[in-house]
Design an enzyme around this catalytic site. Sequence first.
Site, PDB file in Angstrom:
ATOM      1  NE  ARG A  24      -4.190  -2.024   2.327  1.00 39.14           N
ATOM      2  CZ  ARG A  24      -4.237  -2.394   3.303  1.00 39.14           C
ATOM      3  NH1 ARG A  24      -4.093  -1.694   4.596  1.00 39.14           N
ATOM      4  NH2 ARG A  24      -5.203  -3.519   3.608  1.00 39.14           N
ATOM      5  NE  ARG A  28      -7.420   5.671   2.894  1.00 34.15           N
ATOM      6  CZ  ARG A  28      -8.478   5.002   3.791  1.00 34.15           C
ATOM      7  NH1 ARG A  28      -9.231   5.787   4.242  1.00 34.15           N
ATOM      8  NH2 ARG A  28      -7.970   3.956   4.162  1.00 34.15           N
ATOM      9  NE  ARG A  37     -10.434   7.816  -2.583  1.00 36.46           N
ATOM     10  CZ  ARG A  37     -10.733   6.914  -1.507  1.00 36.46           C
ATOM     11  NH1 ARG A  37      -9.811   6.011  -1.005  1.00 36.46           N
ATOM     12  NH2 ARG A  37     -11.776   6.419  -1.283  1.00 36.46           N
ATOM     13  CG  ASP A  74      -9.590  -3.158  -4.170  1.00 38.76           C
ATOM     14  OD1 ASP A  74     -10.447  -4.070  -4.080  1.00 38.76           O
ATOM     15  OD2 ASP A  74      -9.337  -2.628  -3.111  1.00 38.76           O
ATOM     16  CE1 TYR A 151     -13.288  -7.453   1.642  1.00 37.05           C
ATOM     17  CE2 TYR A 151     -11.604  -9.404   1.097  1.00 37.05           C
ATOM     18  CZ  TYR A 151     -12.112  -8.219   1.879  1.00 37.05           C
ATOM     19  OH  TYR A 151     -11.076  -7.722   2.664  1.00 37.05           O
TER      20      TYR A 151
END
Length: 343
Positions: A24, A28, A37, A74, A151
């Site tokens: 990652r 952010r 973003r 992702d 998921y």
Amino acid sequence: MTDKTILRALKGEVLPTPPVWLMRQAGRYLPEYRATRAQAGDFLSLCYTPDLAAEVTLQPIRRFGFDAAILFADILLLPQALGADLWFETGEGPRMSTTTDMAGVNALKGKDDIHDKLAPVYETCKILSRELPKETTFIGFAGMPWTVATYMIAGRGSKDQAAAHKLKDTDRAAFVALLDKVTDATIEYLSKQVEAGCEVVKLFDSWAGSLKGQDFDDFAVEPAKRITSELKARFPGLPVIAFPREAGDGYIGFAKKTGADCVAIDNSVSPEWAAANVQKDGCVQGNLDPSYMITGGDALVQATKDVVAAFKNGPHIFNLGHGITPEADPENVTLLMETIRNG
């Protein structure tokens, strides 16, 4: 002979300074990522806009000089390409339509019908293969079938993957059919990434640790073996990094069982344990606790040195034990890099 240090480590070379990248690393915690973003509008638009996805992939390379870039995407783009609905709830993460029986599995698209949806990802790969510095290794990735299926079955992430375990135990045929469909699609997806310029692929099995005993062998080891062997048959010499997170003793022998060139380890096991039990079979990637990227200071320096020292006698790629978090301070990443490269 390549001059890319990560490729050298993946071939088993012991280097005086370990190559380094962070899971990652585009994220952010970086102000430039947040700006890009915002320009994209939302997370999925960022993933599916090649110029912007390539830009955020390049940002940590420009800032820190990591030895590898990992494709910005992702793991849930693949089930979306298979036909699942996918959206993100602000502050809560991904949500998906659920696949919970054989009819649902049969309604998913086939492995050859995923590429129209994923075409922007392949375009991002092509841009990056042109624009990355020549010394930077380009890593593609996908989620492993078990993790992706958790998921798809629950419609969201969960701490215990209870819905997936329930389907596994009550409707084995539907569960196995779903994993097979995801496995087949993953092979095609990663093949397209390699054709578009990725030099290494990483398999993320974030929830592997909740599989125990024979289930771990059947649903973590076997899919990794199948994906790795098929990719290596198509692309001889392609290095594969496998990350069965929180596998514990399951890390032991994982590389030999699956054919992976490197096993990434989380920070629930010590570097010393991993050096003794996992590194004997080849390259290990890991495993600094990501919390040091928040707290920094002398403790970060010492912990970094401890990881480097533990793995110094074998092939090692320095990384965190899990992804860097939004609270991380970029200055601590700079300190990490200085500590590794300056000893």
